[in-house]
Design a protein around this motif. Sequence first.
Motif, short mmCIF file in Angstrom:
data_model
loop_
_atom_site.label_atom_id
_atom_site.label_comp_id
_atom_site.label_asym_id
_atom_site.label_seq_id
_atom_site.Cartn_x
_atom_site.Cartn_y
_atom_site.Cartn_z
N ARG A 103 -18.94 5.15 -8.61
CA ARG A 103 -17.63 4.37 -8.88
C ARG A 103 -16.95 2.81 -8.04
O ARG A 103 -16.93 1.53 -8.66
CB ARG A 103 -16.62 5.30 -9.38
N ALA A 104 -17.01 3.25 -6.74
CA ALA A 104 -16.16 2.26 -6.07
C ALA A 104 -17.23 1.25 -5.61
O ALA A 104 -16.35 0.42 -5.37
CB ALA A 104 -15.67 3.23 -4.54
N PHE A 207 -3.32 11.23 0.27
CA PHE A 207 -3.21 9.61 0.38
C PHE A 207 -2.26 9.32 2.12
O PHE A 207 -1.23 9.77 2.25
CB PHE A 207 -2.56 8.89 -0.18
N ALA A 208 -3.29 7.91 2.64
CA ALA A 208 -2.49 7.87 3.78
C ALA A 208 -2.59 6.58 4.29
O ALA A 208 -3.40 5.97 3.76
CB ALA A 208 -2.56 8.25 5.35
N ALA A 209 -1.53 5.46 4.28
CA ALA A 209 -1.86 4.06 4.81
C ALA A 209 -1.28 3.91 5.49
O ALA A 209 -0.10 4.53 6.46
CB ALA A 209 -1.20 3.87 3.12
N ARG A 245 -2.77 2.84 -5.97
CA ARG A 245 -2.58 2.98 -7.17
C ARG A 245 -4.12 2.92 -7.24
O ARG A 245 -5.11 3.47 -8.30
CB ARG A 245 -2.07 2.49 -8.54
N ILE A 246 -5.36 2.02 -6.84
CA ILE A 246 -6.44 1.81 -6.57
C ILE A 246 -7.46 2.62 -6.35
O ILE A 246 -8.48 2.87 -7.27
CB ILE A 246 -6.72 0.18 -5.56
N GLY A 247 -6.58 3.39 -5.01
CA GLY A 247 -7.26 4.36 -4.77
C GLY A 247 -7.47 5.45 -6.05
O GLY A 247 -9.02 6.50 -5.53
N GLU A 248 -6.47 6.45 -6.46
CA GLU A 248 -6.18 7.23 -7.13
C GLU A 248 -7.46 6.54 -8.36
O GLU A 248 -8.02 7.34 -8.87
CB GLU A 248 -4.88 7.07 -7.72
#
Length: 365
Positions: A103-104, A207-209, A245-248
């Motif tokens: 999907r990505a 998640f880690a940014a 939000r994009i990653g989720e």
Amino acid sequence: MSAPVPTGLAPGAMLGILGGGQLARMIALAAADLGIRCHIFAPEADSPAFDVAARHTIAGYDDEAALARFADTVDVVTYEFENVPAATAAFLAARTPLHPGARALAVTQDRLSEKSFVDGLGLAVAPFRAVDSLADLEEAVAALGRPSVLKTRRFGYDGKGQVKIAPGTDLADAYETIGRFPAILEGFVPFEREVSVVAARGLDGAFAAFDVCENEHRDHILAFTRVPAQLGAAAAAAAIDAARRIGEALGYVGVFAVEMFVLAEGGAERVIVNEIAPRVHNSGHWTSEGADTSQFHQHVRAVCGFPLGSPARRGRAEMENLIGEAALRWREILAEPGAHLHLYGKRDARPGRKMGHVTRIRAER
């Protein structure tokens, strides 16, 4: 047939990587630190990643026999570039876990799909219109105005596959310039600077940014990345939240980057999403020396189901891309105190070709 989901790969596992360029090379080097072996699949016999991998296969992405043999040797597959053919991704995903998932790829391979996806999340993007004919282009320019940018919906990077629509631009010529391919017209955004968020999402949803970084382009190619970006705390938090939000929404697993524009509006800063890169990213190269966990180690951790590492920054960082003959400065760079040189093993220093990069980390002021 549905592929099994890895829940606990361990050192000694084999990571398959589609693509054999510098990103695959740096992923493979990081994987080796974690005891993970790599098998590179790429059609180019001189792929730089081959030099540092346990195994490699030279075959086309449409060679199903070679892909099947490749899948049989690995525990999980990832990729270093976003234009993996959809059929290739589907073929492999049916045989072994593929991260990031199909999907990505589907969303980010098509600029119209990507813009629509981000817009659908309620995140700000540049105004855009689909262009499938010269008449569509004329209507889009009438709606969005000039200047604007015409981009092919698929492929194209570092300024390729796009043309600026300026006040005097002939629209028929512009449409011919991009080969009359399906396209998207994006309205002009009066941005102050370009930034990106490089982040990771694990199999468990963690998640880690990394800190928001500021990017300087020359001739449409990234020249420098500097961290931290010149960005207020509220705008930086909004940028990282957008990436989350994009990653989720994509159910993403691995490292990805979200490129953004920073606008100054009424004395306040606002970020709008430009593009998503479903892979480790050039603007994240500074993390190799500048963060507790590099983006490459983080990607291996994520796709193998390991715990994510700390993205904490170790100082003020600058990454300089070495384009073409700039890489011939290698001796000078090696003699520079505090400089960290990374060369990609490419033989020909052609103009516009990314040959390596150098990072410089300074103590916080």
